[in-house]
Motif scaffolding. Sequence first.
Motif, mmCIF file in Angstrom:
data_model
loop_
_atom_site.group_PDB
_atom_site.id
_atom_site.type_symbol
_atom_site.label_atom_id
_atom_site.label_comp_id
_atom_site.label_asym_id
_atom_site.label_seq_id
_atom_site.Cartn_x
_atom_site.Cartn_y
_atom_site.Cartn_z
ATOM 1 N N GLU A 73 -31.248 41.204 -29.488
ATOM 2 C CA GLU A 73 -29.822 40.936 -29.682
ATOM 3 C C GLU A 73 -29.031 42.109 -29.109
ATOM 4 O O GLU A 73 -29.333 43.264 -29.387
ATOM 5 N N ARG B 178 -25.125 41.360 -22.889
ATOM 6 C CA ARG B 178 -26.348 40.645 -22.531
ATOM 7 C C ARG B 178 -26.712 40.795 -21.056
ATOM 8 O O ARG B 178 -27.859 41.105 -20.721
ATOM 9 N N SER C 233 -26.755 31.112 -27.338
ATOM 10 C CA SER C 233 -26.894 32.425 -27.977
ATOM 11 C C SER C 233 -26.433 33.480 -26.979
ATOM 12 O O SER C 233 -27.246 34.146 -26.330
ATOM 13 N N ASP D 167 -25.396 36.454 -26.941
ATOM 14 C CA ASP D 167 -25.734 37.870 -27.067
ATOM 15 C C ASP D 167 -27.224 38.076 -27.330
ATOM 16 O O ASP D 167 -27.638 39.099 -27.885
ATOM 17 N N THR D 168 -28.030 37.106 -26.895
ATOM 18 C CA THR D 168 -29.477 37.187 -27.097
ATOM 19 C C THR D 168 -30.197 37.137 -25.758
ATOM 20 O O THR D 168 -29.852 36.345 -24.889
#
Length: 95
Positions: free
Chosen positions: A5, A11, A41, A43-44
């Motif tokens: 994360e 990211r 997602s 920010d993953t």
Amino acid sequence: MGTLETLPGKRDQLVEILTRHSTDLEEAGCLLYEVGVSEESPDTVFVAEVWTSAQAHHESLQLDSVQAAIREARPLLSGQMGGFRFDVVGSPLRS
């Protein structure tokens, strides 16, 4: 398979670090290192790795190039990580 994360909006910076060409990883016993993202997602970062052995992976973490990448990536991370480890027992793609 693991997840990293990032802090909001970081990211793509992490992806850039993780996808830099590295002959060190292959020489250390890395057979597969794939980095992925999902807009669900934002920010993953997802990472799938296959190594010749757990020991090879552990030893790779001591490489200067890997340590430099870790230092560069650390400020981008939120501290939340996930994943799991398993031993490959076979594949329908190989005999």
